[in-house]
Scaffold this motif. Structure first.
Motif, short mmCIF file in Angstrom:
data_model
loop_
_atom_site.label_atom_id
_atom_site.label_comp_id
_atom_site.label_asym_id
_atom_site.label_seq_id
_atom_site.Cartn_x
_atom_site.Cartn_y
_atom_site.Cartn_z
N VAL A 1 51.66 41.08 49.21
CA VAL A 1 50.59 40.13 49.00
C VAL A 1 50.50 39.79 47.52
O VAL A 1 50.37 40.69 46.70
CB VAL A 1 49.24 40.74 49.47
CG1 VAL A 1 48.12 39.71 49.33
CG2 VAL A 1 49.36 41.21 50.90
N PRO A 2 50.61 38.50 47.16
CA PRO A 2 50.52 38.14 45.75
C PRO A 2 49.09 38.32 45.23
O PRO A 2 48.14 38.30 46.01
CB PRO A 2 50.93 36.67 45.73
CG PRO A 2 50.67 36.17 47.11
CD PRO A 2 50.81 37.34 48.04
N GLY A 3 48.97 38.52 43.94
CA GLY A 3 47.63 38.64 43.37
C GLY A 3 47.57 39.77 42.36
O GLY A 3 48.41 40.67 42.38
N ALA A 4 46.58 39.70 41.45
CA ALA A 4 46.41 40.75 40.45
C ALA A 4 45.89 42.01 41.14
O ALA A 4 45.17 41.94 42.14
CB ALA A 4 45.42 40.30 39.39
N LYS A 5 46.30 43.17 40.59
CA LYS A 5 45.94 44.42 41.22
C LYS A 5 44.43 44.60 41.35
O LYS A 5 43.92 45.12 42.33
CB LYS A 5 46.53 45.58 40.41
CG LYS A 5 47.50 46.40 41.25
CD LYS A 5 48.02 47.56 40.47
CE LYS A 5 49.48 47.78 40.82
NZ LYS A 5 50.12 48.75 39.98
#
Lengths: 357, 504
Positions: B105-109
């Motif tokens: 899943v893309p996205g900042a942690k």
């Protein structure tokens, strides 16, 4: 980019099994001919020297039989270990030890005579090869030391041992400081099988070992246990077959056969112990074993094939001016081509399907 | 009628000459919890692979929200809004939950961590996003898998036998989650062969038999017997009735054994005590990964016991800690391992040669030479008495289906006439007919005075089969429960162990 995938076949493909070595030979030959052309050697001359000349006369054909003997012997022993996934790469060292041990009798008893001498030399050589392999087995069992490395390193040690003996205690005093032993007396030499050639009884011995190897692999319980250990180590553990026993047995058999081959070489065509006693038979036997599909019958064919290439390589060096390294390259590329081809016996390529637009 | 989210029409998939699916029609409505019911080998997994784009169908069409589509890969399936939770989790144990999620899943942690927490609260899938996966229980790992699917806002969620790895209490929590998802309009494809579960949660059920659809029903309107009959095409075979408990002498005895695992991801055994008597079936319950494989290796002899522990294990009246598997077999011990291919049988070898593996003592070897006719007769006999479906004894073991190979392995071990037999997950992946036949043979054997030890994840099986049970949880073995006086909830509590309900 779409790359094909390797997918395991439901069962081994018999046509590919048979075609694999043939295909490998063709590909390796083709690739090497291109290579020869690139280094400025006439490929047609090389081809003629390597594959036609060996069959051109009775004598050179007998030389193929002579060279096939030690390859066949060593490879049969190695194949049993390879099937059990115990990789004895040190047949070269075991071969040298076999030669050394066999030579002890004529070196220390140069005057002895009687029909017992050459059989005793062969036995001593085989035991010597086993003993050398036992060092590898011991450390593998004791410390789990990798048998590939230990057996390979021991081959270099064996070479130093050989040189020490030839330069020191076993040097022929009449040899003007050349590093070789005395020439062996007549009773220390193997009887000639085909008159007018150098082919001796060791060829029969090699065929006998082939039959024994076939029986061991196909019929004996010990051979079955080794096979299970190679195919599925967990199943062997589950059934309670000893892994250490398999290591010992594989290495002792491999060492025995290679030692026998070494003994037959000093007691056969060479007739004395010398520095160049092995021309890489132990390493070539690895190729022979795999090219023969690790099967006792297949190995007979691959031993004769590689022996032909040996003779042909010698011819090509003389008549076509091929460097010696090229012969080794050929052997190596042959093994590589075979291993690639053999992959497809149990696997097949699947190209990703083109999707309809 | 509402438009189906996913429709399959005439879908066929062949592997060689085998039709894994033939002419399958299926309609999944929005918000439905739709069961795919069938025995092992009925084609459930193949069908899911076709829907999730792992495999391509040979014939037939697939409609997604009314439009004909081809799903060429799982990535495309995910883009359409199809998520799948496999039976065997695909998580990296050494990474944290959020790291595992961020692989797909893309996205900042930081955002992902927040979203995992939020989804967890919303759907009852609470799990700490920052903990490492190896520290999680099986139930928690499953939640991570589900959350990972939910992160991309799926319209269809496929769950492959989701309850097979869970203790009973965790199953209830999972069902709670599934109902919430369904209420939000997410469709769920629920693969199972557990009939009661399907009746309690699913709104629709499509039944597969031999790759064909044999019916689509509302499961609540049928009882388990009727569903089973549709699934296996005949009435459910009945188990033998229990015989009165007449226990003989101790056949195996393990006392207070503790053994540290050499594998960093393995489970250390602590204070294990058990005792199996002649004429008794003892079950070891619990979810896999709680020391089952470690315990099995100690009992079979595959893990040699260190000297100081050797006196802790007694088998058939002898101290057995120092004996290797072969020596234990010589005493009259037989063992059916969990792993069929590569442990119980060598896939590349024929059934004849696989008969020799442990059967060699029964006259198959004389003077170190294998007597092939004997081995072949043994294999033939084993195939016939155990209804093993195979072209013949010369077939490679690897070409048999899992259930058939298991029948062969169990048959082989039983033909050794053991006094003590140990089975690890004996009916895992075996179809109902074969599993019932196996259980029946074990009960007959028990009645004939054999001592039997069974490790199983399947509580239904243990309740049907055993005289007593112990639960293995985090490397510790519970005290003994007498099966006839125990209910599944007791076992469930023991599965959770002393650490309470928090780690479900």
């Amino acid at each position: 980019m779409r790359l094909p995938k390797l997918v395991r076949r439901e069962r081994a493909s018999l046509p590919v099994l048979i075609a694999a070595p043939v295909l490998a030979l063709a590909i390796a030959a083709l690739g090497n001919l291109v290579l020869y052309a690139a280094i400025g050697v006439n490929p047609v001359a090389v081809f003629h020297a390597m594959l036609i000349e060996p069959f051109a006369s009775y004598f050179s054909m007998s030389e193929i039989l002579l060279k096939a003997g030690p390859l066949l012997l060593s490879a049969q022993g190695l194949a049993i270990g390879f099937r059990a996934k115990i990789f004895n790469i040190g047949a070269e060292g075991q071969f040298v030890l076999g030669a050394i041990c066999a030579s002890a009798i004529p070196v220390y008893m140069p005057q002895a005579s009687g029909p017992w001498i050459w059989p005793a030399m062969l036995l001593l050589g085989a035991l010597g090869g086993s003993a050398w392999a036992a060092i590898t087995a011991f450390w593998r069992v004791r410390l789990n030391a990798n048998e590939i490395l230990v057996s390979l390193m021991l081959s270099f040690v064996s070479l130093q041992l050989l040189i020490y003996l030839l330069l020191g205690p076993w040097k022929d005093p009449m040899a003007l400081n050349f590093p070789h032993s005395v020439r062996f007396q007549f009773d220390a030499l193997l009887p000639i099988l085909l008159p007018g050639t150098r082919v001796n009884v060791s060829l029969l011995l090699a065929l006998l070992v082939t039959v024994a190897a076939w029986f061991f692999v196909q019929r004996s319980f010990a051979g079955y246990q080794l096979e299970v250990g190679g195919l599925a180590p967990n199943a062997a553990r589950y059934a309670g077959y000893s892994q250490n026993g398999a290591i010992w047995l594989s290495l002792l058999i491999g060492g025995f056969a290679a030692g026998l081959a070494g003994a037959a070489e000093v007691a056969g065509p060479v007739g004395q112990l010398q520095r160049s006693i092995s021309t890489g038979y132990g390493y070539a036997a690895i190729i022979v074993a795999y090219l023969g599909g690790l099967h006792p019958i297949g190995i007979v064919f691959s031993a004769f094939l590689l022996s032909t290439l040996y003779i042909g390589g010698d011819n090509a060096m003389v008549s076509a001016g091929l460097p010696i390294a090229a012969v080794n390259v050929f052997q190596g590329s042959l093994l590589l081509a075979y291993l690639i081809a053999a992959t497809f016996v149990r696997r097949r390529l699947v190209w990703p399907q083109r999707t309809r637009a | 009628m509402t438009q189906a989210l996913l429709s399959l029409r005439g879908v066929t998939k062949r592997y060689g000459s085998i039709h894994a699916n033939s002419g399958v029609d299926l309609d999944v409505l929005p918000g439905a919890i739709h069961a795919i019911l069938g025995e092992n080998g009925a084609g459930k997994s193949t069908l899911m692979k076709l829907i999730y784009g792992v495999e391509a169908p040979d014939e037939g069409e697939l409609f997604w929200q009314g439009e004909a589509r081809e799903i060429e890969s799982p990535a495309i399936a995910r883009r359409l809004g199809i998520g799948m939770v496999f039976q065997h989790f695909s998580l990296f144990e050494t990474l944290t939950v959020v790291e595992n999620v961020s692989l797909l899943v893309p996205g900042a942690k930081k955002d992902l961590t927040e979203r995992i927490r939020k989804l967890g609260r919303e759907f009852g899938l609470e799990v700490d996003p920052l903990s490492h996966v190896y520290a999680l229980s099986v139930g928690e790992r499953q939640r991570v898998e589900i959350i990972r699917c939910l992160m991309v806002d799926p319209k269809l969620l496929i769950l492959d036998e989701p309850t097979s790895v869970l203790p009973p209490q965790a199953v209830d929590l999972l069902f709670e989650t599934l109902r919430k998802l369904s209420a939000r309009g997410v469709s769920i494809l629920f693969i199972s062969h557990k009939l009661e579960e399907i009746r309690s949660i699913c709104t629709h059920a499509t039944i597969l038999r031999g790759g064909k659809v044999t019916g689509t029903v509302t499961p609540k309107n049928f009882d388990a017997q009727a569903l089973a009959a549709m699934m296996i095409g005949r009435d459910m075979p009945q188990l033998l009735s229990d015989t009165p408990d007449k226990r003989g002498e101790d056949r195996q005895h393990l006392s207070a054994l503790s053994l540290a695992s050499e594998d960093p991801f393995g489970v250390s055994l602590q204070d294990i005590s058990l005792r199996v008597s002649a004429g008794e079936i003892l079950g070891v319950a619990g979810v896999s990964g709680n020391g089952q494989s470690e315990l099995a290796a100690v009992i079979s002899g595959e893990t040699p016991l260190p000297k100081r522990l050797q006196s802790k294990l007694t088998m058939l009246g002898r101290e057995a800690g120092a004996l290797n598997p072969a020596a234990r077999r010589a005493l009259g011990f037989a063992f059916v391992p969990e792993d069929r291919l590569g442990q119980g049988a060598v896939p590349e070898l024929s059934l004849v040669k696989n008969a020799i593996l442990t059967g060699h003592r029964r006259g198959m070897v004389r003077n170190g030479v294998i007597r092939h006719p004997r081995a072949e007769a043994f294999a033939q006999d084993c195939i016939a008495t155990n209804d093993v479906r195979t072209p013949g004894p010369r077939a490679e073991a690897g070409s048999l289906s899992g259930g058939n190979l298991q029948k062969f392995i169990i048959g082989r071990e039983l033909m050794l006439e053991p006094k003590l037999i140990f089975l690890n997950q004996p009916t895992w992946g075996v179809d109902i007919g074969a599993a019932t036949a196996i259980r029946k043979r074990l009960i007959e054997l028990r009645n004939a005075g054999c001592a039997i030890l069974v490790i199983s994840e399947d509580l239904e099986e243990l309740f049907a089969l055993t005289d007593a049970m112990q639960v293995l949880s985090e490397g510790r073995l519970s005290p003994r429960f007498t099966t006839s006086e125990t209910v599944p909830e007791d076992i469930g509590r023991a599965m959770i162990g002393a650490s309470g309900g928090a780690v479900l």
